[in-house]
Design an enzyme around this catalytic site. Structure first.
Site, PDB file in Angstrom:
ATOM      1  N   PHE A 159      20.794  20.657 -13.157  1.00 23.61           N
ATOM      2  CA  PHE A 159      20.487  20.567 -14.739  1.00 23.61           C
ATOM      3  C   PHE A 159      20.026  21.619 -15.343  1.00 23.61           C
ATOM      4  CE2 PHE A 159      19.479  19.478 -18.813  1.00 23.61           C
ATOM      5  CZ  PHE A 159      20.415  18.876 -19.642  1.00 23.61           C
ATOM      6  N   ASP A 178      14.791  27.921 -12.521  1.00 28.15           N
ATOM      7  CA  ASP A 178      14.506  27.101 -13.657  1.00 28.15           C
ATOM      8  C   ASP A 178      13.323  26.019 -13.449  1.00 28.15           C
ATOM      9  OD1 ASP A 178      14.750  24.979 -15.626  1.00 28.15           O
ATOM     10  OD2 ASP A 178      16.948  24.790 -15.520  1.00 28.15           O
ATOM     11  N   LYS A 195      10.169  22.798 -22.053  1.00 30.88           N
ATOM     12  CA  LYS A 195       9.396  21.519 -22.290  1.00 30.88           C
ATOM     13  C   LYS A 195       8.166  21.390 -22.661  1.00 30.88           C
ATOM     14  CE  LYS A 195      13.044  18.545 -19.932  1.00 30.88           C
ATOM     15  NZ  LYS A 195      14.003  19.053 -19.385  1.00 30.88           N
TER      16      LYS A 195
END
Ligand SMILES: *Cc1c(COP(=O)(O)O)cnc(C)c1O
Length: 396
Positions: free
Chosen positions: A128, A215, A244
């Site tokens: 993702f 990532d 995040k």
């Protein structure tokens, strides 16, 4: 009640008014234990005083200027991220998808500078990377892509944790310029790869002059027990993306680069109006200072291990629990059938959890949880899973 917000989310029927540490309170005054942290965002918990003070102080002085001018807080945050990551420079943006967009632009320009006409990035199944057109095209989940063709080209997908598949892709396609990979797949089901997987990708990238792009949007900022998860492997990527938990809830993303990759984007190549503004940078600086002051990397390892051990102790022997995986404070419990209802069942017991990839219960508690809260998560969740899998078994 009708809402004029576009229905892009399946929302739970609860709204929170305030929080403190790992606790959240809803509109009725019920108290919940947060084992999700807004999906790995509020790593310091809610209403952390250091973040609160930074935001109050900064909002009194200056929220935003523009990247037309120097931004000293952005420079300070850049220095700190570079010191902690071993990378060379950083581009600031506002989200994970944007950080990955920057990474993908670096890969493309790197390829063109080497005379490659269609620079292609290897990406992983079950990955993702975000919801923008380029990042959803990079994502290894067909549900995320459905309805949005034509996709951005220049990606080749191989299975996660499969080195021979990368080798095959490389021999089939001479236009590959980069590999984009998560250290642990978050949305994909808390998939922890073989211990040497990232090291072997690093070696392949060196051998073929590819950019290794990590990532770390979900795994970064202490979540796995190191500041960045690649630090468990003793390697350095060429590009690393963050978002995040970097602002503990204040939107900020970053794309870090090293060596050749750090020299690819130059004036006029990329930009963001809000990226790295004084307010967001003040929050991120408070987050980094608190990680050190409160020893939160060690806490993530210790409490993550305690949670894992507690869950294993309670759930081993349950034939419907296929696996319990973890890296620091990232925990996945894979069941043998879809189990999305568990989120609502846990909510009724005032525990916030998530289910990803249909049948993996995902826990991402704040790194500040105490021993008592760890025990409470284990107790509530283990009991729920035992009852739930027992009932599912009777039905079938
Ligand atoms: C959440 C996430 C993203 C996307 O971040 P947004 O801020 O939602 O754009 C990208 N990659 C990974 C691994 C993520 O967990």
């Amino acid at each position: 009640m009708t809402s004029h917000v576009m229905p892009t989310y399946k929302r739970l029927p609860v709204a929170f008014t305030h929080g403190e540490g790992a606790w959240l309170w809803d509109e009725e005054g019920n108290r919940y234990l947060d084992a999700l942290s807004g999906i790995a965002v509020c790593n310091l918990g809610h209403a952390h005083p250091a973040v609160h003070q930074a935001l109050c102080g900064q909002s009194q002085k200056l929220l935003h200027t523009s990247n037309i001018y120097r931004i000293p807080l952005q420079e300070q945050l850049g220095d700190q991220l570079i010191a902690r990551s071993g990378m060379d420079n950083v581009f600031f943006c506002n989200s994970g998808a944007e950080a990955n967009e920057a990474a993908l632009k670096i890969a493309r320009k790197y390829g063109h500078e080497r005379g490659i006409a269609i620079p292609t990035v290897i990406v992983m199944g079950n990955s993702f990377h975000g919801r923008t057109l380029a990042t959803l095209s990079a994502t290894g989940n067909s549900k995320v892509k459905e309805g949005f063709a034509p996709l951005v080209e220049g990606f080749v997908q191989v299975p996660y944790d499969d080195i021979p598949a990368i080798e095959q892709a490389l021999s089939a396609n001479p236009q590959i310029v980069a590999v984009l990979v998560e250290a642990v797949q978050g949305e994909g089901g808390v998939n922890v790869p073989a211990a040497d997987y990232l090291n072997r990708i690093r070696a392949l990238c060196d051998q073929h002059q590819l950019l290794m792009m990590m990532d770390e949007i979900q795994t970064g900022i202490g979540r796995t027990g190191q500041f960045l998860a690649y630090q468990h492997n003793g390697i350095m990527p060429d590009v690393c993306t963050l978002a995040k938990a970097l602002g503990n809830g204040v939107p900020i993303g970053a794309c870090l680069a090293r060596g050749t990759a750090a020299g690819i984007l130059t004036a006029g190549n990329h930009g963001s109006t809000f990226g790295g503004n004084p307010l967001a940078c003040s929050a991120a600086l408070a987050v980094l200072a608190t990680l050190d002051a409160d020893n939160l990397l060690a806490a993530a390892s210790q409490q993550g291990q305690a949670l894992f051990a507690g869950l294993v102790g309670r759930l081993q022997g349950n034939p419907h629990v296929l696996a319990i995986r973890h890296k620091g404070m990232m925990i996945g419990i894979e069941l043998d059938a879809p189990c999305a209802e568990l989120v609502t069942l846990a909510l009724a017991k005032f525990l916030l959890i998530n289910v990803t990839n249909e049948r993996t219960i995902r826990l991402l508690p704040p790194l500040i949880i105490d021993n008592q809260q760890v025990l409470e998560i284990v107790d509530t969740l283990a009991e729920l899973i035992q009852v739930y899998t027992g009932q599912q078994h009777e039905k079938s």
